[in-house]
Each structure stands twice: as C-alpha cells, then as structure tokens.
Enzyme design. Structure first.
Site, short mmCIF file in Angstrom:
data_model
loop_
_atom_site.label_atom_id
_atom_site.label_comp_id
_atom_site.label_asym_id
_atom_site.label_seq_id
_atom_site.Cartn_x
_atom_site.Cartn_y
_atom_site.Cartn_z
N GLY A 51 39.89 31.60 36.94
CA GLY A 51 39.05 31.97 38.08
C GLY A 51 38.76 30.76 38.94
CG ASN A 52 38.15 30.74 42.89
OD1 ASN A 52 37.11 30.94 43.50
ND2 ASN A 52 39.23 31.51 43.02
NE ARG A 53 31.85 25.30 41.06
CZ ARG A 53 31.76 24.37 42.03
NH1 ARG A 53 32.74 23.55 42.27
NH2 ARG A 53 30.68 24.28 42.76
CB ALA A 87 38.32 31.47 46.81
#
Ligand code: C5P
Length: 230
Positions: free
Chosen positions: A34-36, A101
C-alpha cells in the site's frame, strides 16, 4: 448561514469524476502493498465539485473518510478495480481529476492462503499496474483530464513531459516529502502545470481551500477547452 451549502453552482449540468486515496495490492489474505495516501485531498476535491453543483462521482481507494455531501461514491481496493471503475464512469465525465495514489506495481502472484513463516522468507515478484490516467484519452477523449504528481521538485520540463506522456491537460504537483503538507496532512501547497501557461503555485492552505482554488482553475480551463472543442 452555511457557506458550504449556498455556493455558486457553476458546475451545474456537468459531471466530474474524482479518484482519491491509495490502492492496496494483496499479497495474501492478510498482507498487501500500500501507500500512505490519506485520500483527504481527493475527498476535498469531490466535496468542492458537488458544492459547485456538478454530478460528482468519487472512486475511492481504502480510506476512512466520510462521503462528502452530494457525492456518489464507489469504493475500490486495487489499481485494477480502480481502473475498471474509472473506465465505467469516464465516458460520461466532463472533468476527470485523478488524485488517487495508484500503486505502480502489484505482486505478480496472489497466495490464496496466508504465507507462513516456516515456509521461509518469500520473494515477492512485482508486475506493473496499468497507468489509468494515461488510458483516459481513449476512454474520455472529450473530458478535461487532470493528473496529480507527488513530487517534491518537479521541473517544468518534466511536468511537460508527464502531461504529454499521459495525455493530460493539467498536472497538479505537491510535495509529499514535507510533513506539513501532502500525504496525510490537513494542508497542502501545490503547483499547477499546463502546456499553455506558466506554472502557478497555490501557497499552503487547508485542503478544502486548495480544492476551491483548484476548481477555479479547472473551471477556467474547462471554459477554454469547451470553446476549443466546439
Ligand atoms: O507518474 P505518476 O505516478 O507521477 O503520475 C501520477 C498521476 O497518474 C496521478 O494523477 C495518478 O492518479 C495517475 N496514475 C494512474 N495510474 C497509475 C499511476 C498513476 O492513473 N498506475
């Protein structure tokens, strides 16, 4: 008096599609890449579109944010699910704002059962996800298409290259390396790149105010664009 509920309905009759948040790319039933991204900027953009009277479709990755008033939301998890949702809604959109994102890569294989420690340390091969924004000229040739770039220092030449490569009309760059703006933060500071005008920086302010200032620019671009298109 509630300013939020009595805006100028400058986007009445228009359809706006917004993507927001991260994507999650599963490795096994309990793990993912995942990403933030918090989704806050994209949700603020969708809220602003709805406030201005647009039919607003929000394709959201996994985030814990309430749906803004007047927004039709579709939740997705992976980049491939986001792509399918965007391709479904894009043909009817006048303006598409890709604030999500999207993970550039996903695990090449998915393990149906949780990978166990005693099996040894796994090697996780990755494959590229489709670039959803870059596919939009084909799916929404008549829409104004806006990309986001999470980059601290985006040179105008690099922005121009990215705009051309993705067939986008505007690129909004923000510095996610700064703790006070960008990913997860309540405020943002962005620079808008277009092929026809010099870069314009919107100084640091709450994401709702950034969204409002951005929509002023989007509406101006949409007006020019509609004239050009006729
Ligand atoms: O190339 P870069 O990741 O900086 O481009 C960011 C822009 O492209 C964002 O608008 C993002 O939503 C979009 N994007 C996409 N699909 C991907 C990667 C990025 O639509 N796989």
């Amino acid at each position: 008096f509630d300013a939020a509920s009595s805006p100028r309905r400058t986007l009445a009759g228009r359809t706006v599609l917004v993507t927001a948040g991260p994507t999650q790319e599963p490795i096994d039933p309990v793990r993912y890449l995942g990403n933030r991204s918090s989704g806050k900027m994209g949700f603020a953009l969708a809220a602003e579109a709805a406030r201005r009277g647009a039919r607003t479709l929000l394709v959201a990755g996994p985030v814990t944010l309430p749906t803004p008033a007047g927004v039709e939301r579709q939740d997705v998890r992976t980049a491939l699910e986001m792509e399918a949702a965007v391709h479904l809604h894009a043909p009817g959109a006048d303006l598409i704002v890709m604030a999500a994102a999207v993970a550039d890569f996903r695990p090449a294989a998915y393990a149906d059962e949780k990978i166990k420690r005693h099996q040894g340390t796994p090697e996780i091969a990755l494959i590229a996800n489709p670039d959803i924004l870059a596919s939009l000229p084909q799916f929404a040739p008549r829409a104004l298409r806006v990309g986001f770039a999470a980059e601290s220092t985006l040179a105008a030449t690099e922005a121009a290259r990215k705009l051309a490569a993705k067939g986008a009309h505007l690129l909004v760059a923000n510095d996610i390396s700064r703790g006070d703006i960008g990913f997860g933060a309540e405020q943002n500071e962005v620079t808008i790149f277009s092929p026809t005008a010099p870069p314009e920086t919107l100084s640091r302010r709450p994401k709702a105010a950034i969204a409002s200032a951005l929509f002023d620019r989007f509406e101006a671009a949409l007006a020019d664009f509609l004239v050009l298109r006729e």
